[in-house]
Design a protein around this motif. Sequence first.
Motif, PDB file in Angstrom:
ATOM      1  N   ASP A 232      55.320 -80.033  26.625  1.00 27.22           N
ATOM      2  CA  ASP A 232      55.711 -81.335  26.076  1.00 27.22           C
ATOM      3  C   ASP A 232      54.905 -81.645  24.826  1.00 27.22           C
ATOM      4  OD1 ASP A 232      57.635 -82.099  27.937  1.00 27.22           O
ATOM      5  OD2 ASP A 232      56.084 -82.669  29.380  1.00 27.22           O
ATOM      6  N   GLY A 233      55.547 -82.246  23.847  1.00 25.02           N
ATOM      7  CA  GLY A 233      54.845 -82.797  22.694  1.00 25.02           C
ATOM      8  C   GLY A 233      54.046 -81.804  21.886  1.00 25.02           C
ATOM      9  N   LEU A 234      54.588 -80.627  21.667  1.00 25.93           N
ATOM     10  CA  LEU A 234      53.883 -79.657  20.826  1.00 25.93           C
ATOM     11  C   LEU A 234      53.775 -80.207  19.396  1.00 25.93           C
ATOM     12  CD1 LEU A 234      55.415 -76.205  21.877  1.00 25.93           C
ATOM     13  CD2 LEU A 234      53.400 -77.368  22.779  1.00 25.93           C
TER      14      LEU A 234
ATOM     15  N   VAL B   8      59.006 -74.763  15.747  1.00 23.31           N
ATOM     16  CA  VAL B   8      59.025 -75.526  16.998  1.00 23.31           C
ATOM     17  C   VAL B   8      60.467 -75.943  17.276  1.00 23.31           C
ATOM     18  CG1 VAL B   8      58.311 -77.660  18.149  1.00 23.31           C
ATOM     19  CG2 VAL B   8      56.647 -76.351  16.806  1.00 23.31           C
ATOM     20  N   VAL B   9      60.946 -75.584  18.465  1.00 23.11           N
ATOM     21  CA  VAL B   9      62.267 -76.024  18.923  1.00 23.11           C
ATOM     22  C   VAL B   9      62.022 -77.234  19.808  1.00 23.11           C
ATOM     23  CG1 VAL B   9      64.367 -75.379  20.174  1.00 23.11           C
ATOM     24  CG2 VAL B   9      63.120 -73.658  18.828  1.00 23.11           C
ATOM     25  N   ARG B  10      62.467 -78.387  19.342  1.00 20.97           N
ATOM     26  CA  ARG B  10      62.006 -79.672  19.892  1.00 20.97           C
ATOM     27  C   ARG B  10      63.029 -80.319  20.829  1.00 20.97           C
ATOM     28  NH1 ARG B  10      57.121 -81.367  19.133  1.00 20.97           N
ATOM     29  NH2 ARG B  10      57.099 -81.682  16.874  1.00 20.97           N
ATOM     30  N   GLY B  11      62.559 -80.664  22.020  1.00 20.54           N
ATOM     31  CA  GLY B  11      63.307 -81.595  22.867  1.00 20.54           C
ATOM     32  C   GLY B  11      64.519 -81.027  23.578  1.00 20.54           C
TER      33      GLY B  11
ATOM     34  N   ASP C 197      65.687 -79.465  15.883  1.00 22.30           N
ATOM     35  CA  ASP C 197      65.934 -80.517  16.868  1.00 22.30           C
ATOM     36  C   ASP C 197      66.968 -80.020  17.872  1.00 22.30           C
ATOM     37  OD1 ASP C 197      66.434 -82.755  18.335  1.00 22.30           O
ATOM     38  OD2 ASP C 197      67.324 -83.915  16.689  1.00 22.30           O
ATOM     39  N   ALA C 198      66.539 -79.817  19.115  1.00 19.55           N
ATOM     40  CA  ALA C 198      67.437 -79.293  20.150  1.00 19.55           C
ATOM     41  C   ALA C 198      67.782 -80.361  21.182  1.00 19.55           C
ATOM     42  CB  ALA C 198      66.800 -78.086  20.827  1.00 19.55           C
ATOM     43  N   ASP C 199      67.630 -81.622  20.797  1.00 19.16           N
ATOM     44  CA  ASP C 199      67.924 -82.706  21.737  1.00 19.16           C
ATOM     45  C   ASP C 199      69.366 -82.593  22.241  1.00 19.16           C
ATOM     46  OD1 ASP C 199      67.373 -85.073  23.162  1.00 19.16           O
ATOM     47  OD2 ASP C 199      68.461 -86.228  21.637  1.00 19.16           O
ATOM     48  N   GLY C 200      69.536 -82.585  23.542  1.00 19.51           N
ATOM     49  CA  GLY C 200      70.873 -82.490  24.118  1.00 19.51           C
ATOM     50  C   GLY C 200      71.395 -81.073  24.220  1.00 19.51           C
ATOM     51  N   LEU C 201      70.583 -80.077  23.871  1.00 20.27           N
ATOM     52  CA  LEU C 201      71.038 -78.687  23.890  1.00 20.27           C
ATOM     53  C   LEU C 201      70.268 -77.867  24.932  1.00 20.27           C
ATOM     54  CD1 LEU C 201      71.143 -77.983  20.040  1.00 20.27           C
ATOM     55  CD2 LEU C 201      73.045 -78.686  21.523  1.00 20.27           C
TER      56      LEU C 201
ATOM     57  N   ARG D  42      64.597 -72.326  36.857  1.00 22.40           N
ATOM     58  CA  ARG D  42      64.922 -73.752  36.742  1.00 22.40           C
ATOM     59  C   ARG D  42      65.095 -74.165  35.285  1.00 22.40           C
ATOM     60  NH1 ARG D  42      59.160 -76.702  37.737  1.00 22.40           N
ATOM     61  NH2 ARG D  42      57.851 -74.923  37.159  1.00 22.40           N
ATOM     62  N   LEU D  43      65.464 -75.428  35.112  1.00 28.77           N
ATOM     63  CA  LEU D  43      65.606 -76.001  33.779  1.00 28.77           C
ATOM     64  C   LEU D  43      64.400 -76.895  33.514  1.00 28.77           C
ATOM     65  CD1 LEU D  43      69.382 -77.082  33.987  1.00 28.77           C
ATOM     66  CD2 LEU D  43      68.417 -74.897  33.230  1.00 28.77           C
ATOM     67  N   ILE D  44      63.852 -76.802  32.309  1.00 29.09           N
ATOM     68  CA  ILE D  44      62.670 -77.584  31.952  1.00 29.09           C
ATOM     69  C   ILE D  44      62.936 -78.283  30.617  1.00 29.09           C
ATOM     70  CG2 ILE D  44      60.208 -77.501  31.416  1.00 29.09           C
ATOM     71  CD1 ILE D  44      60.148 -74.720  32.762  1.00 29.09           C
ATOM     72  N   ARG D  45      62.711 -79.581  30.573  1.00 29.24           N
ATOM     73  CA  ARG D  45      62.816 -80.271  29.288  1.00 29.24           C
ATOM     74  C   ARG D  45      61.491 -80.080  28.561  1.00 29.24           C
ATOM     75  NH1 ARG D  45      66.476 -83.517  27.320  1.00 29.24           N
ATOM     76  NH2 ARG D  45      65.904 -84.735  25.467  1.00 29.24           N
ATOM     77  N   ALA D  46      61.509 -79.351  27.475  1.00 26.39           N
ATOM     78  CA  ALA D  46      60.239 -78.987  26.833  1.00 26.39           C
ATOM     79  C   ALA D  46      60.467 -78.546  25.388  1.00 26.39           C
ATOM     80  CB  ALA D  46      59.566 -77.853  27.607  1.00 26.39           C
ATOM     81  N   ASP D  47      59.383 -78.527  24.639  1.00 21.48           N
ATOM     82  CA  ASP D  47      59.396 -77.930  23.304  1.00 21.48           C
ATOM     83  C   ASP D  47      58.989 -76.463  23.428  1.00 21.48           C
ATOM     84  OD1 ASP D  47      59.776 -80.544  22.508  1.00 21.48           O
ATOM     85  OD2 ASP D  47      57.668 -80.844  21.936  1.00 21.48           O
TER      86      ASP D  47
END
Length: 276
Positions: free
Chosen positions: A44-46, A15-18, A54-58, A26-31
């Motif tokens: 969301d929330g897989l 799981v690649v998270r966040g 953890d891909a937060d901010g990437l 488009r761009l989607i904030r998702a796992d």
Amino acid sequence: MTHSTHDESESFDLVVRGGVVVTPDRLIRADIGVRDGRVAAVGDGLPAGRQVVDADGLLVLPGLVDGHVHFREPGMDRKEDFGTGSSAAAAGGVTTVFDMPNTIPPVATAELLRQKLALVARNAHVDFGLYGMLGQSNADEISPMAEAGAMGLKLFMGQTTGDNPCPDDGAIHAGLRAAAAAGAGRRGARGEQPAAAAVRPRTAGRGAPRPARAPRERPDLVEVEAVTRIVTLAAAAGTRIHIHHLSSGAGLARVRLLRSLGYQVSGGGFSSGTCR
Ligand SMILES: [Zn+2]
């Protein structure tokens, strides 16, 4: 938000998270959930997988393909080799590269292609394909190179790195006819074998061009002439052609004109019109 449905009772391998997922529109904030080597869910929330990144901010993108690299191995690996070049590719998100044939020796026979495959496979950090070269006297090697795994052919129409003078028109036509025949044999199984051309206007001297003198040594006229000639020869041979290293508006305009007339030609380039 559009995303594939997922069955939360099944776990993911990864799981690649966040992260911010880049889609074609488009761009989607998702796992992202991966199972058996494939993207199985975007949402969301897989639930956690066996491995979580953890891909937060990437930004999260599919692996990129670079269809034109010069890793200089064998023969010039003081500049770069397959290990360093493919490491840089991986670090930049490029997961597949296609390497050009003007190494030393140039990749102009099936045997040399096999030797290069064996040499570079040991150090490759990403998927790769190798071009073969279309030269003055290797039309008989085109089909064997395709059989050995060449994913395309490159033809150098002007002086560049290495000593690879441009073939004459008869040799170009013979090579492109062989490419068309090899492509026809592969169609269906592995897709058409495209021929590739590097348009590189002729210079007075040998060796790499000097940028400050390029406008005088390589005026637009020679690019327009080279594009017109190679597209004419490719059409007569029955193969598609891609023009690398387009460097002038006049050359691009000629590509567009020929496309509008129905010729199977595409083009790309970069501003300097040269390659290290
Ligand atoms: Zn190049």
